[in-house]
Scaffold this motif. Structure first.
Motif, PDB file in Angstrom:
ATOM      1  N   LEU A   1      -1.904  44.030  59.624  1.00 43.52           N
ATOM      2  CA  LEU A   1      -0.930  43.780  60.687  1.00 43.52           C
ATOM      3  C   LEU A   1       0.400  44.467  60.409  1.00 43.52           C
ATOM      4  CD1 LEU A   1      -1.597  40.010  61.441  1.00 43.52           C
ATOM      5  CD2 LEU A   1      -2.053  41.961  62.949  1.00 43.52           C
ATOM      6  N   GLU A   2       0.885  44.375  59.177  1.00 41.62           N
ATOM      7  CA  GLU A   2       2.150  45.018  58.816  1.00 41.62           C
ATOM      8  C   GLU A   2       2.099  46.523  59.020  1.00 41.62           C
ATOM      9  OE1 GLU A   2       2.809  43.861  54.770  1.00 41.62           O
ATOM     10  OE2 GLU A   2       3.253  41.784  55.316  1.00 41.62           O
ATOM     11  N   ARG A   3       0.941  47.094  58.841  1.00 41.47           N
ATOM     12  CA  ARG A   3       0.789  48.548  58.983  1.00 41.47           C
ATOM     13  C   ARG A   3       0.432  48.970  60.407  1.00 41.47           C
ATOM     14  NH1 ARG A   3      -1.681  50.682  53.293  1.00 41.47           N
ATOM     15  NH2 ARG A   3      -0.169  49.587  51.995  1.00 41.47           N
ATOM     16  N   GLY A   4       0.314  47.993  61.297  1.00 45.44           N
ATOM     17  CA  GLY A   4       0.047  48.290  62.691  1.00 45.44           C
ATOM     18  C   GLY A   4      -1.379  48.692  62.983  1.00 45.44           C
TER      19      GLY A   4
ATOM     20  N   GLU B   1      -8.994  51.304  54.393  1.00 47.21           N
ATOM     21  CA  GLU B   1      -9.442  50.014  53.843  1.00 47.21           C
ATOM     22  C   GLU B   1      -9.158  49.935  52.347  1.00 47.21           C
ATOM     23  OE1 GLU B   1     -10.442  47.018  54.889  1.00 47.21           O
ATOM     24  OE2 GLU B   1     -10.079  47.742  56.900  1.00 47.21           O
ATOM     25  N   TYR B   2      -9.381  51.040  51.649  1.00 42.19           N
ATOM     26  CA  TYR B   2      -9.099  51.071  50.218  1.00 42.19           C
ATOM     27  C   TYR B   2      -7.615  50.794  49.964  1.00 42.19           C
ATOM     28  CZ  TYR B   2      -8.328  52.720  45.498  1.00 42.19           C
ATOM     29  OH  TYR B   2      -7.947  52.803  44.185  1.00 42.19           O
ATOM     30  N   GLU B   3      -6.755  51.448  50.722  1.00 45.42           N
ATOM     31  CA  GLU B   3      -5.308  51.239  50.572  1.00 45.42           C
ATOM     32  C   GLU B   3      -4.927  49.785  50.856  1.00 45.42           C
ATOM     33  OE1 GLU B   3      -3.224  53.990  53.070  1.00 45.42           O
ATOM     34  OE2 GLU B   3      -4.146  55.736  52.110  1.00 45.42           O
ATOM     35  N   VAL B   4      -5.513  49.201  51.887  1.00 44.17           N
ATOM     36  CA  VAL B   4      -5.222  47.809  52.240  1.00 44.17           C
ATOM     37  C   VAL B   4      -5.722  46.868  51.143  1.00 44.17           C
ATOM     38  CG1 VAL B   4      -5.733  45.956  53.896  1.00 44.17           C
ATOM     39  CG2 VAL B   4      -5.101  48.247  54.712  1.00 44.17           C
ATOM     40  N   CYS B   5      -6.927  47.114  50.645  1.00 43.20           N
ATOM     41  CA  CYS B   5      -7.457  46.280  49.557  1.00 43.20           C
ATOM     42  C   CYS B   5      -6.571  46.371  48.328  1.00 43.20           C
ATOM     43  CB  CYS B   5      -8.883  46.706  49.208  1.00 43.20           C
ATOM     44  SG  CYS B   5     -10.107  46.272  50.451  1.00 43.20           S
ATOM     45  N   THR B   6      -6.118  47.568  48.024  1.00 44.82           N
ATOM     46  CA  THR B   6      -5.239  47.775  46.872  1.00 44.82           C
ATOM     47  C   THR B   6      -3.933  47.011  47.037  1.00 44.82           C
ATOM     48  OG1 THR B   6      -6.189  49.941  46.413  1.00 44.82           O
ATOM     49  CG2 THR B   6      -3.976  49.537  45.576  1.00 44.82           C
ATOM     50  N   GLU B   7      -3.324  47.123  48.196  1.00 46.88           N
ATOM     51  CA  GLU B   7      -2.053  46.425  48.432  1.00 46.88           C
ATOM     52  C   GLU B   7      -2.241  44.913  48.405  1.00 46.88           C
ATOM     53  OE1 GLU B   7       1.873  45.503  49.013  1.00 46.88           O
ATOM     54  OE2 GLU B   7       0.959  47.373  48.347  1.00 46.88           O
ATOM     55  N   ALA B   8      -3.306  44.431  49.006  1.00 42.30           N
ATOM     56  CA  ALA B   8      -3.564  42.985  48.991  1.00 42.30           C
ATOM     57  C   ALA B   8      -3.747  42.502  47.552  1.00 42.30           C
ATOM     58  CB  ALA B   8      -4.799  42.655  49.834  1.00 42.30           C
TER      59      ALA B   8
ATOM     60  N   VAL C   1      -6.678  36.356  54.315  1.00 40.44           N
ATOM     61  CA  VAL C   1      -5.404  36.300  55.038  1.00 40.44           C
ATOM     62  C   VAL C   1      -4.453  37.381  54.536  1.00 40.44           C
ATOM     63  CG1 VAL C   1      -3.314  34.902  55.366  1.00 40.44           C
ATOM     64  CG2 VAL C   1      -5.557  33.893  55.756  1.00 40.44           C
ATOM     65  N   THR C   2      -4.360  37.533  53.230  1.00 48.01           N
ATOM     66  CA  THR C   2      -3.478  38.559  52.674  1.00 48.01           C
ATOM     67  C   THR C   2      -3.931  39.944  53.121  1.00 48.01           C
ATOM     68  OG1 THR C   2      -3.001  37.159  50.767  1.00 48.01           O
ATOM     69  CG2 THR C   2      -2.502  39.501  50.548  1.00 48.01           C
TER      70      THR C   2
END
Length: 98
Positions: A21-24, A34-41, A14-15
């Motif tokens: 979603l926040e990044r559109g 995907e790496y950036e999203v995994c890092t932020e999550a 979910v995170t």
């Protein structure tokens, strides 16, 4: 959501998807995204103070993941994305427990 997922897996998924979603983002993303999203999550799920508090006694990444209610992959993602300041903070905690 896949009903076969454990609670920690659902929490992480979910995170991860919320960051997309926040990044559109829509649909599949490039590996770098995907790496950036995994890092932020991972950063959202494991604040550095919480990580340090549990890393002081956890004997493995798996044990740390269980305690932090995340998957081992999220622990790995968090460790790979530490800032220099966070690395120093974590190293200090690990040094104090030896």
């Amino acid at each position: 959501m896949d009903n076969r997922l454990q609670q920690d897996e659902r929490r992480c998924a979910v995170t991860h998807e919320l960051v997309h979603l926040e990044r559109g983002h829509d649909g599949c993303q490039e590996p770098s995204i995907e790496y950036e999203v995994c890092t932020e999550a991972a950063r959202r799920l494991i604040p550095i103070d919480t990580h340090c508090a549990h890393a002081a006694w956890a004997t493995s990444d798996h044990e740390l993941a269980e305690e932090l209610w995340v998957t081992p992959q999220v622990v790995t993602d968090r460790l790979q994305s530490l800032t220099p300041e966070e690395t120093a903070q974590l190293a200090l905690v690990e040094h104090q427990t030896r």
